[in-house]
Design a protein around this motif. Structure first.
Motif, PDB file in Angstrom:
ATOM      1  N   CYS A   4      48.007  76.227  19.571  1.00  0.00           N
ATOM      2  CA  CYS A   4      46.580  76.207  19.253  1.00  0.00           C
ATOM      3  C   CYS A   4      45.851  75.428  20.348  1.00  0.00           C
ATOM      4  O   CYS A   4      45.961  74.203  20.417  1.00  0.00           O
ATOM      5  CB  CYS A   4      46.355  75.545  17.899  1.00  0.00           C
ATOM      6  N   ARG A  29      49.033  73.399   8.691  1.00  0.00           N
ATOM      7  CA  ARG A  29      47.618  73.571   9.034  1.00  0.00           C
ATOM      8  C   ARG A  29      46.805  72.340   8.641  1.00  0.00           C
ATOM      9  O   ARG A  29      45.981  71.856   9.425  1.00  0.00           O
ATOM     10  CB  ARG A  29      47.065  74.819   8.334  1.00  0.00           C
ATOM     11  N   GLY A  35      44.894  76.430  13.695  1.00  0.00           N
ATOM     12  CA  GLY A  35      44.390  77.637  13.060  1.00  0.00           C
ATOM     13  C   GLY A  35      43.102  77.472  12.296  1.00  0.00           C
ATOM     14  O   GLY A  35      42.654  78.396  11.630  1.00  0.00           O
ATOM     15  N   THR A  36      42.474  76.308  12.387  1.00  0.00           N
ATOM     16  CA  THR A  36      41.267  76.072  11.589  1.00  0.00           C
ATOM     17  C   THR A  36      39.970  76.276  12.356  1.00  0.00           C
ATOM     18  O   THR A  36      38.901  76.197  11.762  1.00  0.00           O
ATOM     19  CB  THR A  36      41.271  74.643  11.009  1.00  0.00           C
ATOM     20  N   GLY A  39      41.121  80.583  14.902  1.00  0.00           N
ATOM     21  CA  GLY A  39      42.102  81.340  14.133  1.00  0.00           C
ATOM     22  C   GLY A  39      42.985  82.279  14.922  1.00  0.00           C
ATOM     23  O   GLY A  39      43.880  82.911  14.359  1.00  0.00           O
ATOM     24  N   ALA A  42      46.806  81.645  14.532  1.00  0.00           N
ATOM     25  CA  ALA A  42      47.393  81.555  13.194  1.00  0.00           C
ATOM     26  C   ALA A  42      48.654  82.386  13.032  1.00  0.00           C
ATOM     27  O   ALA A  42      49.642  81.901  12.474  1.00  0.00           O
ATOM     28  CB  ALA A  42      46.373  81.938  12.136  1.00  0.00           C
TER      29      ALA A  42
END
Length: 68
Positions: A4, A29, A35-36, A39, A42
């Motif tokens: 990420c 997460r 992934g926040t 995304g 993810a």
């Protein structure tokens, strides 16, 4: 490797979270923020998490086998 980019989360950090007790993508997460934001990571992050959880379970099973 970075999984990420938005949150600066690596595969090592994901595996460390699992090693520390995370057992789901949700756990990882929430702990890392992975992934926040956008995304895009993810899907891959879930794969890394799933693999790490499977490895952790296999290691735990091996530990139980040796204990018997």
């Amino acid at each position: 490797m970075y999984v990420c980019v938005c949150k600066g989360v690596t595969d090592h950090q994901i595996r460390q979270q699992v090693s520390d007790g995370a057992r789901s993508w949700r756990d990882v997460r929430e702990a890392t923020g992975c992934g926040t934001q956008c995304g895009k990571c993810a899907c891959f992050a879930k794969s890394v998490t799933r693999e790490a959880v499977q490895e952790a379970r296999a290691e735990a099973d091996m530990g139980l086998a040796y204990a018997i």
